[in-house]
Enzyme design. Structure first.
Site, PDB file in Angstrom:
ATOM      1  N   CYS A 190      76.547  16.153  22.702  1.00 52.00           N
ATOM      2  CA  CYS A 190      76.417  15.229  23.846  1.00 52.00           C
ATOM      3  C   CYS A 190      76.818  13.795  23.498  1.00 52.00           C
ATOM      4  O   CYS A 190      77.046  12.988  24.390  1.00 52.00           O
ATOM      5  CB  CYS A 190      74.996  15.252  24.388  1.00 52.00           C
ATOM      6  SG  CYS A 190      74.476  16.910  24.856  1.00 52.00           S
ATOM      7  N   HIS A 240      73.016   9.036  27.721  1.00 49.43           N
ATOM      8  CA  HIS A 240      73.285  10.456  27.950  1.00 49.43           C
ATOM      9  C   HIS A 240      72.172  11.016  28.828  1.00 49.43           C
ATOM     10  O   HIS A 240      71.009  10.632  28.703  1.00 49.43           O
ATOM     11  CB  HIS A 240      73.346  11.219  26.626  1.00 49.43           C
ATOM     12  CG  HIS A 240      73.486  12.695  26.870  1.00 49.43           C
ATOM     13  ND1 HIS A 240      74.554  13.210  27.584  1.00 49.43           N
ATOM     14  CD2 HIS A 240      72.678  13.739  26.570  1.00 49.43           C
ATOM     15  CE1 HIS A 240      74.393  14.516  27.690  1.00 49.43           C
ATOM     16  NE2 HIS A 240      73.273  14.862  27.085  1.00 49.43           N
ATOM     17  N   ASN A 283      72.946  18.359  32.712  1.00 48.08           N
ATOM     18  CA  ASN A 283      73.467  17.830  31.445  1.00 48.08           C
ATOM     19  C   ASN A 283      74.859  18.428  31.213  1.00 48.08           C
ATOM     20  O   ASN A 283      75.003  19.646  31.103  1.00 48.08           O
ATOM     21  CB  ASN A 283      72.492  18.230  30.321  1.00 48.08           C
ATOM     22  CG  ASN A 283      72.947  17.805  28.938  1.00 48.08           C
ATOM     23  OD1 ASN A 283      74.078  17.353  28.741  1.00 48.08           O
ATOM     24  ND2 ASN A 283      72.064  17.964  27.965  1.00 48.08           N
TER      25      ASN A 283
HETATM   26  C1  LIG Z   1      63.590  22.803  29.474  1.00 44.33           C
HETATM   27  C2  LIG Z   1      62.786  21.567  29.276  1.00 44.33           C
HETATM   28  C3  LIG Z   1      63.095  20.704  30.453  1.00 44.33           C
HETATM   29  C4  LIG Z   1      61.310  21.875  29.247  1.00 44.33           C
HETATM   30  O1  LIG Z   1      60.601  20.679  29.083  1.00 44.33           O
HETATM   31  P1  LIG Z   1      59.245  20.609  28.254  1.00 44.33           P
HETATM   32  O2  LIG Z   1      58.873  19.194  28.195  1.00 44.33           O
HETATM   33  O3  LIG Z   1      59.376  21.375  27.011  1.00 44.33           O
HETATM   34  O4  LIG Z   1      58.308  21.399  29.219  1.00 44.33           O
HETATM   35  P2  LIG Z   1      56.843  21.912  28.966  1.00 44.33           P
HETATM   36  O5  LIG Z   1      56.807  22.998  27.948  1.00 44.33           O
HETATM   37  O6  LIG Z   1      55.929  20.748  28.765  1.00 44.33           O
HETATM   38  O7  LIG Z   1      56.587  22.556  30.366  1.00 44.33           O
HETATM   39  C5  LIG Z   1      56.473  21.777  31.553  1.00 44.33           C
HETATM   40  C6  LIG Z   1      55.591  22.548  32.515  1.00 44.33           C
HETATM   41  O8  LIG Z   1      56.314  23.717  32.904  1.00 44.33           O
HETATM   42  C7  LIG Z   1      55.578  24.878  32.607  1.00 44.33           C
HETATM   43  N1  LIG Z   1      56.475  25.859  32.044  1.00 44.33           N
HETATM   44  C8  LIG Z   1      57.132  25.787  30.867  1.00 44.33           C
HETATM   45  N2  LIG Z   1      57.881  26.891  30.687  1.00 44.33           N
HETATM   46  C9  LIG Z   1      57.699  27.655  31.784  1.00 44.33           C
HETATM   47  C10 LIG Z   1      58.198  28.918  32.185  1.00 44.33           C
HETATM   48  N3  LIG Z   1      59.019  29.618  31.418  1.00 44.33           N
HETATM   49  N4  LIG Z   1      57.800  29.418  33.372  1.00 44.33           N
HETATM   50  C11 LIG Z   1      56.962  28.717  34.145  1.00 44.33           C
HETATM   51  N5  LIG Z   1      56.447  27.511  33.820  1.00 44.33           N
HETATM   52  C12 LIG Z   1      56.809  26.997  32.654  1.00 44.33           C
HETATM   53  C13 LIG Z   1      54.553  24.483  31.551  1.00 44.33           C
HETATM   54  O9  LIG Z   1      53.390  25.236  31.660  1.00 44.33           O
HETATM   55  C14 LIG Z   1      54.308  23.021  31.840  1.00 44.33           C
HETATM   56  O10 LIG Z   1      53.254  22.888  32.743  1.00 44.33           O
HETATM   57  P3  LIG Z   1      52.071  21.809  32.509  1.00 44.33           P
HETATM   58  O11 LIG Z   1      52.737  20.495  32.760  1.00 44.33           O
HETATM   59  O12 LIG Z   1      51.063  22.187  33.517  1.00 44.33           O
HETATM   60  O13 LIG Z   1      51.639  21.976  31.086  1.00 44.33           O
HETATM   61  C15 LIG Z   1      63.096  20.936  27.954  1.00 44.33           C
HETATM   62  O14 LIG Z   1      63.504  21.908  27.119  1.00 44.33           O
HETATM   63  C16 LIG Z   1      64.076  19.798  27.952  1.00 44.33           C
HETATM   64  O15 LIG Z   1      64.000  18.816  28.634  1.00 44.33           O
HETATM   65  N6  LIG Z   1      65.021  19.902  27.112  1.00 44.33           N
HETATM   66  C17 LIG Z   1      65.935  18.835  26.910  1.00 44.33           C
HETATM   67  C18 LIG Z   1      65.881  18.551  25.480  1.00 44.33           C
HETATM   68  C19 LIG Z   1      66.689  17.378  25.160  1.00 44.33           C
HETATM   69  O16 LIG Z   1      66.797  16.501  25.946  1.00 44.33           O
HETATM   70  N7  LIG Z   1      67.280  17.320  24.005  1.00 44.33           N
HETATM   71  C20 LIG Z   1      68.027  16.160  23.601  1.00 44.33           C
HETATM   72  C21 LIG Z   1      69.269  16.537  22.881  1.00 44.33           C
HETATM   73  S1  LIG Z   1      70.576  16.911  24.010  1.00 44.33           S
END
Ligand SMILES: CC(C)(COP(=O)(O)OP(=O)(O)OC[C@H]1O[C@@H](n2cnc3c(N)ncnc32)[C@H](O)[C@@H]1OP(=O)(O)O)[C@@H](O)C(=O)NCCC(=O)NCCS
Length: 355
Positions: free
Chosen positions: A145, A280, A310
């Site tokens: 990215c 980004h 993204n």
């Molecule tokens: C996919 C993504 C958005 C998930 O975000 P996260 O912060 O890990 O999410 P969480 O695990 O805290 O889950 C958020 C909520 O969704 C729910 N949830 C997570 N996975 C779930 C699933 N498979 N099904 C249903 N609900 C789900 C969780 O229970 C949580 O609920 P809560 O707030 O009540 O605890 C995350 O992987 C992301 O943003 N990735 C980007 C990473 C990034 O930016 N990297 C930088 C380099 S490019």
């Protein structure tokens, strides 16, 4: 500042595939349901009144918007017959037209991408051929990215060193071809597109200010894509793996702040000199968190992940084109723009441009 040789942006362009996939259409594909727990997601919708009455697709839409900010993304469909190289060529031709240049005026072609349709010829050579300049030498940069910012750094150094007077840079990715659509936490995030800029040698006061900053920190777990031919038996092609969690969100904010600061230091500027910050776009919570941490006035930090997801290397390039064309508000004259990106690897890149 006279006699300071640098690289000025003289044209920009972008290409976005016409096919849009909103959260409902993504859910409709069905495979996501393998890993999406509707009741877990429903329970997470604390801010939504009446979450109990939402249909499953509505729960997915609310969840996707709450956790990532994304409402819709673009997808390069196999039916279109187009490739990453085609998107880069289209964005490049727009950038050349804006710069008033012909493809054959260019001395170097750089493409930031990790999703070329061919490994050899390299993506840059293919793009050069597609725009009508098959003699144009070039190479492909994979910094995930952060790729576009790395390419700006490479283009700038080619111009400052005298290697080239005019450099065409494209950044394009088709990550939807590599997504495991059974993995909701990865599939929700990505879209396709390409952006481009023309860099030209200048001794004026516009252009790249100070050497761009590049950095890295080895980390395979948060994001990896196995190379072609190195797949495991149960993974027939190199799917993208993306992990999340609060630690990754916090670290993305910290890394983009740090690399942005380094680019500003090299340009002899501070955050208050920045008219527009283009980070980004990996997650709206990341760019909003960055905005909050830097305490920049509203409107200075661009957020457009809602419409695109993204798009890896192309995200900053596409957003840069939108900013230059006034789609995120009128720019001051001149305008100081900071690009700050963190990508898988991790790779980090920062660059300050005055346009
Ligand atoms: C996919 C993504 C958005 C998930 O975000 P996260 O912060 O890990 O999410 P969480 O695990 O805290 O889950 C958020 C909520 O969704 C729910 N949830 C997570 N996975 C779930 C699933 N498979 N099904 C249903 N609900 C789900 C969780 O229970 C949580 O609920 P809560 O707030 O009540 O605890 C995350 O992987 C992301 O943003 N990735 C980007 C990473 C990034 O930016 N990297 C930088 C380099 S490019």
């Amino acid at each position: 500042m006279a006699n300071r040789v640098t690289a000025a942006v003289t044209g920009t362009g972008r290409y976005l595939p016409p096919e849009k996939v909103d959260n409902f259409q993504l859910y409709e594909m069905g495979t996501l349901r393998d890993s999406f727990n509707v009741e877990q997601a429903r329970a997470s919708l604390k801010e939504i009144d009446g979450a109990d009455a939402l249909s499953d697709p509505e729960v997915f839409d609310y969840w996707a918007r709450q956790v990532t900010g994304i409402e819709v993304r673009r997808k390069l469909t196999p039916e279109s017959g187009l490739t990453t190289e085609d998107m880069c060529a289209s964005a490049s031709l727009t950038a050349l037209e804006a710069a008033g240049c012909e493809p054959t005026d260019m001395d170097l072609m750089l493409v930031a991408s990790l999703t070329g349709s061919d490994e050899v010829p390299n993506v840059a050579c293919t793009v050069a051929k597609k725009i009508g300049a098959p003699q144009l030498g070039g190479y492909t940069i994979n910094a995930a990215c952060a790729g576009f910012v790395y390419a700006i750094a490479a283009g700038w150094s080619a111009i400052v060193s005298g290697l080239a007077n005019r450099v065409l840079i494209a950044a394009g990715d088709t990550l939807t071809r590599y997504i495991d659509y059974h993995d909701v936490r990865t599939a929700v995030l990505f879209g396709d597109g390409a952006g481009a800029v023309v860099l030209e040698r200048t001794e004026g006061d516009r252009g790249v200010l100070g050497p761009p900053a590049m950095s890295a920190e080895y980390a395979r777990d948060p994001l990896f894509m196995v190379g072609q031919g190195w797949e495991h038996e149960d993974e027939p092609f190199p799917l993208l793996h993306m992990h999340g969690g609060p630690r990754i969100l916090r670290s993305a904010i910290a890394k983009m702040t740090e690399i942005g600061q380094r680019a500003l230091d090299r340009a002899g500027l501070t955050w208050s000199d920045v008219d527009v910050l283009i980070p980004h776009q990996a997650n709206l919570r990341i760019t909003r968190g960055l905005e909050k941490q830097l305490q920049l006035p509203k409107g200075r930090v661009i957020h457009n992940i809602q419409s695109y997801g993204n798009m890896s290397a192309s995200t900053v390039a596409i957003t840069f084109d939108e900013v230059v064309r006034g789609l995120h508000g009128k720019l001051p004259e001149p305008a100081t723009i900071l690009l700050s990106a963190v990508g898988g690897g991790y790779t980090m890149g920062g660059a300050v441009l005055r346009i």
